[in-house]
Design a protein around this motif. Structure first.
Motif, mmCIF file in Angstrom:
data_model
loop_
_atom_site.group_PDB
_atom_site.id
_atom_site.type_symbol
_atom_site.label_atom_id
_atom_site.label_comp_id
_atom_site.label_asym_id
_atom_site.label_seq_id
_atom_site.Cartn_x
_atom_site.Cartn_y
_atom_site.Cartn_z
ATOM 1 N N ASP A 111 -45.298 0.186 63.952
ATOM 2 C CA ASP A 111 -45.609 0.958 62.748
ATOM 3 C C ASP A 111 -46.355 0.055 61.761
ATOM 4 O O ASP A 111 -45.746 -0.840 61.170
ATOM 5 C CB ASP A 111 -44.319 1.474 62.123
ATOM 6 N N ASN B 57 -41.061 5.265 70.916
ATOM 7 C CA ASN B 57 -40.908 5.694 69.515
ATOM 8 C C ASN B 57 -39.472 6.075 69.156
ATOM 9 O O ASN B 57 -39.236 6.911 68.267
ATOM 10 C CB ASN B 57 -41.836 6.879 69.214
ATOM 11 N N ASP C 259 -37.944 1.938 65.052
ATOM 12 C CA ASP C 259 -39.090 1.554 64.233
ATOM 13 C C ASP C 259 -39.415 0.067 64.313
ATOM 14 O O ASP C 259 -40.570 -0.329 64.106
ATOM 15 C CB ASP C 259 -38.824 1.930 62.766
#
Length: 336
Positions: free
Chosen positions: A142, A200, A203
């Motif tokens: 991310d 996913n 994070d």
């Protein structure tokens, strides 16, 4: 009858050998020289517990063991697979090993009786050498997570429950005034953390190992991975609270990143049971540094060995045999 004869022969042979040793001044200790030549000391057999067979501890440990055994160092070292730093310390305590690899923070926990060793401290071991650094790597896919503070409210792998990584994560979070209550923690191994990032499911993840680390390298082949950098202010805060860490920089080219990453690291340390003789650990220590000069291509981690760093640990005393070697190099350490 044949077995009985062989048994009697073995007893007789043992007696002859023992008489020979007495006559030659043999035994575990080398006689001091008084003008004549001292007899050679007996070879010490050392069991070296390293790490999992796919890890750096095991591969590097085998190189160290073979070089020491094949040289004129008075030791025969057998490298054995291990189950991580906590288990390695326990192996020394249970007399299942003579020397072992251990993270510098975990050995401090053991010596002080804290964290992984709460209420069950163990002091009957000492340092041989700090060989290389294992960086605390916070990996994410991310791009919006740029600092440790950005982990707040995120799902984060903090290592296996009760592992050294788990306590590393707690320490780093604490430097930013965060706790597990500020994140959604999951408890996974390096490989599982990488898989969860790919899918996913999380994070970010804490991974503590020498860079480059296979789990992160493999992750980078399928997704764009980033490492979260620490700023100098919070690094200093962490080092003040926990002296077994050191500031570390992971260069951008390690993983093909846009810039260098600042973090902290712990040492990959060889420790020894205090019952191992001074001569044996002196020979082992000498072999480590001579191997770094003469056997450098045998393993990449040899190139990271620096005697000043190897002798720099202050949380646990050094073995007298190691202290003797360092003294010969004009380096003084606290010993048992």
């Amino acid at each position: 009858m044949k077995k009985k004869f062989l048994a009697l022969f073995a007893v007789a042979l043992t007696g002859v050998m023992a008489m020979g040793l007495v006559g030659c001044g043999g035994g575990g200790d080398t006689a001091k020289s008084d003008g004549g030549s001292a007899p050679a000391a007996e070879t010490a057999n050392l069991r070296f517990v390293t790490g999992g067979e796919s890890g750096t501890y095991y591969a590097y440990g085998n190189v160290l063991a073979q070089y020491a055994t094949n040289g004129d160092y008075g030791v025969a070292v057998t490298a054995l697979a291990g189950n991580g730093s906590q288990a390695n310390v326990q192996a020394l305590q249970d007399d299942d090993a003579d020397i072992a690899f251990c993270q510098s923070d975990v050995l401090a926990y053991a010596y002080e009786g804290t964290n992984l060793f709460e209420g069950a401290g163990y002091e009957d071991f000492s340092i041989v050498a700090d060989l290389y650094q294992e960086q605390v790597q916070i990996v994410t896919c991310d791009p919006s997570i740029k600092t440790v503070a950005d982990l707040k409210g995120k799902t984060v792998s903090v290592g296996a429950a009760g592992s050294g990584v788990y306590f590393n994560a707690l320490d780093v979070l604490a430097a930013y005034d965060l706790t597990l209550d500020d994140i959604s923690p999951v408890y996974q191994s390096f490989g599982d953390s990488a898989d969860s990032l790919k899918d996913n499911k999380i994070d970010a993840a804490f991974i503590v190992a020498g860079a480059p680390t296979t789990a992160i390298t493999d992750l980078s082949t399928t997704k764009t991975a980033y490492l979260v950098s620490m700023d100098d202010e919070h690094v200093a805060k962490l080092l003040e609270a926990s002296p077994y860490y050191a500031k570390a920089v992971i260069s951008a080219d390690t993983y093909g990143l846009e810039s260098d990453v600042t973090t902290v690291s712990v040492g990959a340390v060889v420790i020894a049971n205090n019952n191992v003789s001074e001569d044996a650990i002196y020979g082992l220590t000498k072999s480590i540094f001579e191997g770094a000069e003469k056997n450098v291509d045998a393993h990449a981690k040899y190139k990271e060995l620096a005697i000043e760093d190897a002798a720099a640990i202050t949380t646990v005393p050094y073995h007298p045999g190691a202290a003797k070697y360092y003294a010969e190099q004009n380096i003084t350490v606290e010993s048992k």
